[in-house]
Scaffold this motif. Structure first.
Motif, PDB file in Angstrom:
ATOM      1  N   HIS A  40       0.828  -1.202   0.000  1.00 31.18           N
ATOM      2  CA  HIS A  40       0.000   0.000   0.000  1.00 31.18           C
ATOM      3  C   HIS A  40       0.866   1.256   0.000  1.00 31.18           C
ATOM      4  CE1 HIS A  40      -4.045  -1.560   0.312  1.00 31.18           C
ATOM      5  NE2 HIS A  40      -3.669  -2.426   1.248  1.00 31.18           N
ATOM      6  N   THR A  69      -7.177   1.924  -2.473  1.00 30.74           N
ATOM      7  CA  THR A  69      -7.215   0.561  -2.973  1.00 30.74           C
ATOM      8  C   THR A  69      -7.589  -0.426  -1.874  1.00 30.74           C
ATOM      9  OG1 THR A  69      -4.901  -0.043  -2.486  1.00 30.74           O
ATOM     10  CG2 THR A  69      -5.337   1.116  -4.569  1.00 30.74           C
ATOM     11  N   ARG A 114      -6.678  -4.545  -1.104  1.00 29.00           N
ATOM     12  CA  ARG A 114      -5.792  -5.630  -1.527  1.00 29.00           C
ATOM     13  C   ARG A 114      -6.204  -6.939  -0.868  1.00 29.00           C
ATOM     14  NH1 ARG A 114      -0.892  -4.299  -4.172  1.00 29.00           N
ATOM     15  NH2 ARG A 114      -0.684  -2.039  -4.481  1.00 29.00           N
ATOM     16  N   TRP A 117      -4.771 -10.734   0.110  1.00 31.30           N
ATOM     17  CA  TRP A 117      -3.484 -11.359   0.392  1.00 31.30           C
ATOM     18  C   TRP A 117      -3.635 -12.861   0.600  1.00 31.30           C
ATOM     19  CZ3 TRP A 117       0.671  -7.952   0.506  1.00 31.30           C
ATOM     20  CH2 TRP A 117       0.360  -6.588   0.595  1.00 31.30           C
ATOM     21  N   CYS A 173       0.453 -10.504  -2.221  1.00 36.51           N
ATOM     22  CA  CYS A 173      -0.793  -9.867  -2.648  1.00 36.51           C
ATOM     23  C   CYS A 173      -1.250 -10.534  -3.946  1.00 36.51           C
ATOM     24  CB  CYS A 173      -0.582  -8.375  -2.870  1.00 36.51           C
ATOM     25  SG  CYS A 173      -2.034  -7.494  -3.477  1.00 36.51           S
ATOM     26  N   THR A 207      -5.318  -6.619  -6.445  1.00 33.20           N
ATOM     27  CA  THR A 207      -5.423  -5.213  -6.059  1.00 33.20           C
ATOM     28  C   THR A 207      -6.668  -4.650  -6.713  1.00 33.20           C
ATOM     29  OG1 THR A 207      -3.009  -5.004  -5.967  1.00 33.20           O
ATOM     30  CG2 THR A 207      -4.289  -2.972  -6.039  1.00 33.20           C
ATOM     31  N   THR A 263      -8.963  -1.594  -7.565  1.00 31.98           N
ATOM     32  CA  THR A 263      -8.549  -0.200  -7.730  1.00 31.98           C
ATOM     33  C   THR A 263      -9.632   0.765  -8.195  1.00 31.98           C
ATOM     34  OG1 THR A 263      -7.809  -0.649  -9.996  1.00 31.98           O
ATOM     35  CG2 THR A 263      -6.188  -0.901  -8.240  1.00 31.98           C
TER      36      THR A 263
END
Length: 512
Positions: A373, A406, A408, A410, A417, A420, A422
């Protein structure tokens, strides 16, 4: 005209809170004794500080635009910093008078959101164009219920685990229970007024303090709330106050029931965490291990828990133990949130240092230090998948929401990650997995709630409200999403007609 220091401090406090600087607002509020100020926060409109500054700037420009002989002076738009620098103002006053031009830049208010200034980033200089919403993905109005009643921003919301009752907590010093069960009372609300007993008053009076946290017990029979007035409270589903829990010396930031519903855990600005006996309302044990305000808590099991703080430390504690079982250190800034995975083996933490860390009771150093991030990470959530869940064969994921706009996903086993997300254009304050673990809802100050497919990472549904989104949550069946917003609204979204499934469109996208 006159004003007091308390009034100025309150407007600054509100500006920080409305701009999303929640922890900074709480810290400033404590240091400036906002809780002692005799100000009715519910009567102060949103963006009050920016409005009065804007009016002052307009007055200064108007004053400069009139020359000594009464003629109109054409001037360029004045910045806020220019307006407070004496040399700049003196120079403007000495500029040659010129006739007004039709192309002269006029001072205009900041963009309005439902009648209030958009302050998600503190003003117009950081304004980001609204997210473009795909009309084919937007949840139709017929499947949206906007609930109105709160008189200030709504920080938090949570579904009852047993039935479709949605609880919300607000800056108007109330929590509310919204009935969203089909029937004659659909959309009705119970108002839970948070009052305090003042010296010399026989009748409790409204505290005028924010309701900062709330949580249902496992059976859905009781709701616990935490407030900026320093008290935790237990309510029945019919809105009756059952207990008032008072031992914190300052605002409560977080509050959680344990899994069996016997104890309540709270964290406060007084640097302590407390385990309460829900049946008696008595403090079972107070833990004073942090050196700065405690921001979040999470139960590991029915008697042990983790807490985090602005002191950058994480403590794992247990009832009847006078020392932490474990202390984790490694973050370089305040730790905003912590969450145990469904098995209670891994603890995730997120921080203003822009990192996520995973911890295990088997070692002192973090298992994974996850860095991707670009700004502060506000919150995290584990998927309800993997061992000890109702979805044991599905992969376990961790979702993180950041001020970098954003979300994310994981893979915690590999520490990488995998997705993502967005599409948001403003800070993301909340994420929530559906009960089946196949979908993720995210809420941002861009006023949008987005629903994503975990398998494909594709956007499935969108909703744009009228205020910045502070919290999103799924009901127990996974067919409704609740969202609370900065303009005082609470929304009930029905993204599909099937339980924990978003229908044919999503299945086609996953196949593709």
């Amino acid at each position: 005209m006159s004003f007091t220091t308390d009034e100025v401090n309150y407007l600054i406090y509100r500006y920080l809170k409305e701009s999303g600087y929640i922890h900074s607002a709480f810290t400033f509020g404590v240091e400036s004794n906002i809780s002692e100020a005799n100000i009715d926060g519910a009567s102060v409109p949103a963006a009050a500080l920016l409005t009065i500054i804007q009016k002052g700037l307009q007055y200064t420009e108007a004053e400069l635009s009139i020359a000594e002989d009464g003629s109109e002076r054409g001037i360029e738009q004045l910045s806020l910093i220019d307006a407070v620098i004496p040399e700049t103002l003196a120079g403007k006053r000495q500029e040659k008078v010129s006739p007004p031009s039709n192309s002269m830049v006029k001072v205009k208010p900041e963009p309005l959101v439902n009648g209030t200034v958009d302050v998600a980033h503190g003003g117009g200089n950081n304004h980001v164009d609204p997210m473009e919403v795909d009309g084919t993905l937007e949840i139709p109005e017929s499947r949206v219920k906007v609930l109105r009643g709160h008189e200030s921003e709504v920080f938090i919301c949570a579904w009852n685990p047993a039935k479709d009752l949605l609880a919300s907590g607000s800056g108007d010093s109330t929590a509310r229970i919204w009935n969203l069960m089909e029937g004659a009372d659909y959309g009705s609300q119970l108002v839970l007024k948070h009052c305090i007993q003042k010296v010399g008053s026989e009748v409790p009076v409204p505290s005028n303090k924010d309701v900062t946290s709330l949580d249902w017990n496992c059976s859905g029979s009781n709701l616990a709330t935490g407030s900026y007035d320093g008290f935790a409270r237990i309510w029945s589903t019919d809105g009756q106050l059952a207990s008032t829990l008072g031992q914190h010396k300052g605002p409560i930031f977080a509050l959680k029931w344990n899994k069996e519903g016997k104890y309540i855990l709270s964290a406060g600005v007084d640097r302590t965490t407390i385990i309460w006996d829900a049946a008696t309302g008595q403090c079972k044990q107070q833990f004073a291990f942090h050196s700065a305000p405690a921001l979040d808590v999470d139960w590991r099991d029915n008697v042990s828990f983790a807490s985090c703080s602005t002191d950058q430390c994480i403590h794992v504690c247990q009832l009847n133990y006078d020392k932490p079982l474990k202390t984790f250190q490694g973050h370089k800034n305040e730790v905003n949130a912590i969450k145990w995975d469904p098995s209670g083996e891994l603890l995730a933490s997120c921080s203003d240092d822009m990192t996520l860390k995973l911890w295990s009771m088997r070692q002192d150093r973090c298992v994974h230090d996850l860095q991707a991030h670009g700004k502060e990470i506000y919150t995290i959530k584990w998927s309800p998948t993997g061992p000890r869940t109702n979805n044991p064969n599905a992969n376990l994921y961790l979702a993180s929401a950041s001020f970098d706009s954003t979300v994310r996903l994981w893979d915690v086993e590999r520490g990488v990650c995998v997705r993502t997300l967005t599409r948001h254009t403003e800070p993301v304050y909340s994420v929530a997995f559906s009960p089946c673990g196949r979908y993720l809802a995210s809420g941002s100050f861009d006023r949008c709630v987005l629903i994503w497919s975990i398998q494909t990472g594709q956007l499935i549904n969108t909703y744009r409200g009228s205020g910045g989104i502070f919290e999103v949550c799924w009901n127990s069946r996974g067919d409704k999403v609740g969202a609370s917003a900065s303009d005082g609204t609470v929304s009930n979204l029905c993204p599909s007609s099937t339980h924990c499934s978003l229908g044919v469109r999503d299945r086609l996208q996953e196949v593709a």
